[in-house]
Design a protein around this motif. Structure first.
Motif, PDB file in Angstrom:
ATOM      1  N   GLN A 199       0.533   4.916  -2.066  1.00 25.20           N
ATOM      2  CA  GLN A 199       0.435   6.184  -1.351  1.00 25.20           C
ATOM      3  C   GLN A 199       1.572   7.132  -1.719  1.00 25.20           C
ATOM      4  N   ARG A 200       2.683   6.566  -2.184  1.00 25.99           N
ATOM      5  CA  ARG A 200       3.817   7.394  -2.567  1.00 25.99           C
ATOM      6  C   ARG A 200       3.610   8.066  -3.923  1.00 25.99           C
ATOM      7  N   ARG A 254      -5.349  12.990   0.317  1.00 22.37           N
ATOM      8  CA  ARG A 254      -3.970  13.144   0.780  1.00 22.37           C
ATOM      9  C   ARG A 254      -3.294  14.324   0.100  1.00 22.37           C
ATOM     10  N   ASP A 270       0.820  -1.217   0.000  1.00 24.85           N
ATOM     11  CA  ASP A 270       0.000   0.000   0.000  1.00 24.85           C
ATOM     12  C   ASP A 270       0.856   1.270   0.000  1.00 24.85           C
ATOM     13  N   TRP A 271       2.004   1.228   0.697  1.00 22.82           N
ATOM     14  CA  TRP A 271       2.825   2.442   0.801  1.00 22.82           C
ATOM     15  C   TRP A 271       3.317   2.900  -0.563  1.00 22.82           C
TER      16      TRP A 271
END
Length: 384
Positions: free
Chosen positions: A177-178, A237, A173-174
């Motif tokens: 998100q990046r 975000r 997931d990271w």
């Protein structure tokens, strides 16, 4: 009209000022084209953007693009320079993988990398293609990439339970998100099924089997919903990062954010459940806040608090503990920092001076906090 005195060393051109205030770009920009199923147009959209940018003079190459035999996709891919794939022999069979070293040697401005969740053949530098992408970004090369939502690690179990299809290749997931930018390649389930019947995605001999399995309408609706949720989170975000950078304190929020203020009382689980229902009803995020007043709690209350926090996590809440003597002040600060749109407080059936203190605390919170919807839920006293 005045002229600029070039002899004065303190005067700078706009370009010189921009170079001074804008830090040098240290890594590549990562743009992800996210889809919910094969055939929605991820690769086609990525190639279309690349061609437009190439026509504007940007240096763009294809690292790897899978056309899957689709003529229109192959036609677009043929208009761009491609880095030849690297041949790797494994167990007597020759496989072709993206040539990471070839990309880094060529050093284009932008590289196209299809199917982010792909697992590289043994003998490659990295086990996963997304790890290759990280190397490319670290070399200050921009990346346009594609993937489907079912390959996101946290989504894969849900997709498997809905569709019955085992998802073997995932990305963490990271990594998603990046991404600096996420674009959803969207198509209605009905239009996607029509494309399938026409043979635009797979051959017509495979179409009916696919429509009866993975491409069932119910599956596609669920997958599309999951993809839309991830894009919404990405937008939120980005907005939060922009507001933090600009120090904007106004309450802009793409998604509703519900916070529940809990204590060491077992009745807090009822508050958390109420907050979870509100979050589900409005499609929002759930936060749980405990204000630690630095009191020495009895062991029983410590155990209850731990159970409350675990209950919140089981419901998918983001749990925060902050220190503060004043619950009202700490909660107001939390609402501002996390841009909460709803907050849930419990109200015990108390009388006299304790009732006065409770209402005073609520008024103090309302005075300090920005615009937020306040839910006050009556908690019945615990039975002995």
């Amino acid at each position: 009209m005045g002229t600029r005195d070039n002899s004065n060393p303190t005067l700078k051109s706009p370009e010189e000022w921009l170079e001074k205030v804008a830090p040098e770009k240290m890594r590549g920009t990562f743009k992800l084209f996210l889809g919910y199923a094969p055939g929605v147009g991820k690769t086609y959209n990525m190639l279309s953007e690349a061609i437009r940018r190439h026509q504007r003079g940007e240096d763009i190459v294809i690292g790897v693009v899978e056309t899957h035999g689709r003529p229109r996709t192959a036609e677009l891919a043929g208009q761009l320079e491609q880095i030849p794939r690297k041949k790797i022999e494994y167990k007597g069979v020759v496989f072709e993988e993206m040539d990471l070293d070839g990309i880094l040697t060529r050093r284009p401005q932008i590289v196209l990398i299809d199917e982010l969740a792909h697992s590289n053949i043994e003998g490659s530098k990295h086990r996963k293609r997304f790890e290759d992408v990280l190397d490319v970004l670290a070399a200050n090369i921009d990346v346009l990439a594609t993937m489907n939502v079912q390959h996101i690690e946290s989504v894969a179990p849900t997709v498997q339970s809905v569709t019955g299809v085992i998802i073997r290749e995932t990305v963490p997931d990271w990594l998603v998100q990046r991404a600096d930018e996420i674009v959803m390649a969207d198509l209605t389930p009905e239009a996607l099924q029509t494309r399938m019947r026409r043979g635009d995605i797979y051959g017509t001999d495979r179409a009916e089997k696919a429509l009866a399995n993975f491409f069932r309408r119910g599956n596609l609706i669920a997958l599309r919903e999951l993809a839309l949720q991830h894009v919404t989170k990405a937008v939120d975000r980005t907005l939060t990062a922009y507001m933090d950078a600009k120090r904007i304190e106004a309450h802009w929020a793409v998604r509703e954010r519900i916070a529940v203020c809990i204590s060491s009382s077992s009745s807090s689980q009822m508050l958390i459940a109420r907050g979870a229902r509100v979050a589900e009803g409005v499609g929002g995020e759930l936060f749980v806040l405990h204000v630690d007043a630095d009191e020495d709690l009895p062991e029983e209350e410590k155990s209850t608090l731990a159970a409350n926090i675990q209950f919140a996590r089981n419901l998918g809440a983001q749990v925060f503990t902050v220190k503060g003597k004043s619950i009202a002040h700490a909660a107001a600060s939390f609402v501002r920092e996390k841009r909460i749109t709803h907050i849930v407080f419990g109200r015990a059936a108390v009388h006299g001076f304790r009732k006065y203190l409770y209402y005073w605390a609520i008024q103090h919170f309302l005075k300090e906090s920005p615009n937020v919807d306040v839910h006050i839920v009556t908690q019945h006293p615990e039975r002995e």
